[in-house]
Design a protein around this motif. Structure first.
Motif, PDB file in Angstrom:
ATOM      1  N   LEU A 144       0.849  -1.361   0.187  1.00  0.00           N
ATOM      2  CA  LEU A 144       0.030   0.068   0.038  1.00  0.00           C
ATOM      3  C   LEU A 144       0.901   1.285  -0.035  1.00  0.00           C
ATOM      4  CD1 LEU A 144      -2.515   1.631   0.362  1.00  0.00           C
ATOM      5  CD2 LEU A 144      -2.286   0.953   2.949  1.00  0.00           C
ATOM      6  N   GLU A 145       0.662   2.259  -0.866  1.00  0.00           N
ATOM      7  CA  GLU A 145       1.477   3.608  -1.111  1.00  0.00           C
ATOM      8  C   GLU A 145       0.384   4.636  -1.186  1.00  0.00           C
ATOM      9  OE1 GLU A 145       5.584   3.113  -3.292  1.00  0.00           O
ATOM     10  OE2 GLU A 145       3.924   2.086  -4.343  1.00  0.00           O
ATOM     11  N   ILE A 146       0.408   5.463  -0.335  1.00  0.00           N
ATOM     12  CA  ILE A 146      -0.095   6.944  -0.461  1.00  0.00           C
ATOM     13  C   ILE A 146       0.785   8.229  -0.466  1.00  0.00           C
ATOM     14  CG2 ILE A 146      -2.067   8.280   0.371  1.00  0.00           C
ATOM     15  CD1 ILE A 146      -3.128   5.682   1.832  1.00  0.00           C
ATOM     16  N   LYS A 147       0.745   8.924  -1.495  1.00  0.00           N
ATOM     17  CA  LYS A 147       1.392  10.043  -1.621  1.00  0.00           C
ATOM     18  C   LYS A 147       0.930  11.135  -1.890  1.00  0.00           C
ATOM     19  CE  LYS A 147       5.538   7.614  -1.616  1.00  0.00           C
ATOM     20  NZ  LYS A 147       6.497   7.734  -0.358  1.00  0.00           N
ATOM     21  N   GLY A 148       0.983  12.316  -0.963  1.00  0.00           N
ATOM     22  CA  GLY A 148       0.314  13.574  -1.072  1.00  0.00           C
ATOM     23  C   GLY A 148      -1.170  13.521  -1.066  1.00  0.00           C
ATOM     24  N   LEU A 149      -1.838  12.818  -0.553  1.00  0.00           N
ATOM     25  CA  LEU A 149      -3.488  12.608  -0.492  1.00  0.00           C
ATOM     26  C   LEU A 149      -3.951  13.933   0.027  1.00  0.00           C
ATOM     27  CD1 LEU A 149      -5.322  10.807  -1.722  1.00  0.00           C
ATOM     28  CD2 LEU A 149      -5.533   9.760   0.502  1.00  0.00           C
ATOM     29  N   ARG A 150      -4.778  14.383  -0.933  1.00  0.00           N
ATOM     30  CA  ARG A 150      -5.612  15.766  -0.336  1.00  0.00           C
ATOM     31  C   ARG A 150      -7.256  15.334  -0.435  1.00  0.00           C
ATOM     32  NH1 ARG A 150      -2.035  17.630  -4.133  1.00  0.00           N
ATOM     33  NH2 ARG A 150      -3.935  18.327  -5.401  1.00  0.00           N
ATOM     34  N   LYS A 151      -7.819  16.119   0.424  1.00  0.00           N
ATOM     35  CA  LYS A 151      -9.220  15.746   0.330  1.00  0.00           C
ATOM     36  C   LYS A 151      -9.997  17.126   1.070  1.00  0.00           C
ATOM     37  CE  LYS A 151     -13.422  14.443  -0.412  1.00  0.00           C
ATOM     38  NZ  LYS A 151     -14.074  14.388  -1.687  1.00  0.00           N
ATOM     39  N   THR A 152     -10.841  17.819   0.688  1.00  0.00           N
ATOM     40  CA  THR A 152     -11.522  19.102   1.144  1.00  0.00           C
ATOM     41  C   THR A 152     -12.914  19.026   1.015  1.00  0.00           C
ATOM     42  OG1 THR A 152      -9.603  20.526   0.515  1.00  0.00           O
ATOM     43  CG2 THR A 152     -11.558  21.494   0.898  1.00  0.00           C
ATOM     44  N   TYR A 153     -13.645  19.370   2.113  1.00  0.00           N
ATOM     45  CA  TYR A 153     -15.112  19.106   2.293  1.00  0.00           C
ATOM     46  C   TYR A 153     -15.509  20.927   2.448  1.00  0.00           C
ATOM     47  CZ  TYR A 153     -14.782  14.304   3.199  1.00  0.00           C
ATOM     48  OH  TYR A 153     -14.475  12.727   3.023  1.00  0.00           O
ATOM     49  N   ARG A 154     -16.455  20.835   1.494  1.00  0.00           N
ATOM     50  CA  ARG A 154     -17.380  22.361   1.643  1.00  0.00           C
ATOM     51  C   ARG A 154     -18.802  22.085   2.045  1.00  0.00           C
ATOM     52  NH1 ARG A 154     -13.454  21.965  -2.232  1.00  0.00           N
ATOM     53  NH2 ARG A 154     -11.875  23.866  -2.613  1.00  0.00           N
ATOM     54  N   SER A 155     -19.192  23.065   2.973  1.00  0.00           N
ATOM     55  CA  SER A 155     -20.407  22.770   3.463  1.00  0.00           C
ATOM     56  C   SER A 155     -20.939  24.360   3.872  1.00  0.00           C
ATOM     57  CB  SER A 155     -20.808  22.050   4.447  1.00  0.00           C
ATOM     58  OG  SER A 155     -20.083  22.318   5.557  1.00  0.00           O
ATOM     59  N   ARG A 156     -22.083  24.568   3.461  1.00  0.00           N
ATOM     60  CA  ARG A 156     -22.539  26.097   4.044  1.00  0.00           C
ATOM     61  C   ARG A 156     -22.412  26.573   5.338  1.00  0.00           C
ATOM     62  NH1 ARG A 156     -28.301  27.226   0.765  1.00  0.00           N
ATOM     63  NH2 ARG A 156     -27.504  27.038  -1.378  1.00  0.00           N
ATOM     64  N   ARG A 157     -22.706  25.131   6.347  1.00  0.00           N
ATOM     65  CA  ARG A 157     -22.771  25.231   7.629  1.00  0.00           C
ATOM     66  C   ARG A 157     -21.196  25.393   8.263  1.00  0.00           C
ATOM     67  NH1 ARG A 157     -22.647  21.863  12.304  1.00  0.00           N
ATOM     68  NH2 ARG A 157     -22.833  20.126  10.985  1.00  0.00           N
ATOM     69  N   ARG A 158     -20.252  24.655   7.635  1.00  0.00           N
ATOM     70  CA  ARG A 158     -19.000  24.728   8.409  1.00  0.00           C
ATOM     71  C   ARG A 158     -17.833  25.135   7.235  1.00  0.00           C
ATOM     72  NH1 ARG A 158     -18.696  18.458  10.378  1.00  0.00           N
ATOM     73  NH2 ARG A 158     -16.724  19.194  11.114  1.00  0.00           N
TER      74      ARG A 158
END
Length: 338
Positions: free
Chosen positions: A5-19
């Motif tokens: 298993l290899e993970i490099k530079g993983l990015r995840k952004t969530y967007r919501s009106r409340r937060r």
């Protein structure tokens, strides 16, 4: 060794009106070698579950690279799915089905020979209760059934999220033995758990995530050595004069922390050096004990989650930049969804 298993530079952004905008993963890296039991650790909201769900194709990443068994995912998921078993969050089963019926149904859907059902029931210790309805099972027994479902296809990579949840001490020991046996057979196990003492016992290596970033990784012994603060730590009790002893040891070059009834001393490699320095000033110690670094203390320090003495921490989960939908469950058995 080969990276399963290899993970490099993983990015995840969530967007919501409340937060608003929340960065769940911020350039996260992770690597797991073949045949290891690897601990994946992080506090609630650290991005741990988001990582697992992204890896399994349940949600899409914003950037970075992931590889499973040498294949780039998510593009190669159809090819590698049959070699990966995973339980992410709390699995759900039909309550009126027996364990054997449940596994037989999953085996049929995955084109797995029915003899494998008996084998995995034996592996997880449910053979004697195989004909009982799942609704009669304890939480710990349901956890074992979930592990059994993930093992049906005899995967090369097994990913387990909190497999010891609900188990009593005997069950935790059995689960520990199972994980070690699976690794000995050549399977690679990625284990997420909040039972850090158990992780220290069972895992060959660990990755610690905090606020979407990797804060430590490597063999357990190396992580403990690198992040235990440096130097030997010794606890002194029943010193005749604690403040005077602290002053003397500080002058001798030690780092000293004064508590109500003891001293914590770092930087003097041999206990004899401590007693000799104090005896020269007519200060005597009745109890002196080396303190061994443990994974829990290292984890708390690295993730900034250590409790403050005299204070009760109350965490606002809505403010954490981690995994949304904690109540959502996803379970995979050699595939990517049930």
């Amino acid at each position: 060794m080969t990276a399963v298993l290899e993970i490099k530079g993983l990015r995840k952004t969530y967007r919501s009106r409340r937060r608003g905008v929340r960065r769940a993963l911020d350039g996260f890296d992770m690597e797991v070698q073949a045949g290891q039991v690897h601990g994946f650790l992080g506090p609630n909201g650290s991005g741990k579950t988001t990582t697992l769900r992204t890896l399994l194709g349940l949600i899409a990443a914003d950037g970075g690279r992931m590889a499973v068994l040498g294949e780039q995912v998510p593009a190669a998921l159809p090819r590698v799915a049959g070699q990966v078993g995973a339980i992410v969050e709390s699995p759900q089963f039909f309550p009126h089905f027996s364990a054997r019926d449940t596994l037989s149904l999953l085996a049929g859907a995955g084109e797995v020979p029915q003899r494998r059902v008996t084998e995995v029931l034996e592996l997880v210790g449910l053979r004697e209760r195989a004909k009982d309805r799942v609704k009669t099972y304890s939480l710990g027994m349901k956890q074992r059934l979930a592990v059994a479902s993930a093992l049906l296809k005899d995967p090369k990579l097994l990913i387990l999220d909190e497999p010891a949840n609900g188990l009593d001490p005997g069950g935790i020991r059995e689960m520990r033995s199972l994980m070690r046996d699976l690794a000995a057979s050549g399977m690679t196990v990625v284990l997420s758990s909040h039972i850090l003492g158990e992780v220290q016992l069972i895992c060959d290596s660990v990755t610690i995530i905090s606020l979407g970033r990797r804060v430590a990784a490597g063999p357990v012994a190396e992580v403990l050595a690198q992040h235990s603060g440096g130097g030997h730590l010794v606890r002194l009790e029943a010193v005749t004069d604690l403040p005077a002893a602290a002053d003397e040891l500080t002058r001798a070059g030690a780092q000293v922390t004064v508590a109500a009834d003891h001293l914590m001393v770092r930087g003097m490699d041999k206990p004899a050096m401590i007693t000799r320095a104090l005896a020269a000033r007519d200060l005597y110690v009745s109890e002196l004990a080396p303190v061994t670094a443990d994974l829990e203390s290292v984890f708390l320090e690295l993730t900034g989650t250590a409790p403050v003495p005299g204070q009760h921490r109350q965490v606002d989960q809505s403010a954490l930049p981690g995994d949304p939908g904690q109540a959502t469950s996803a379970s995979t058995q050699g595939g990517w969804g049930e």
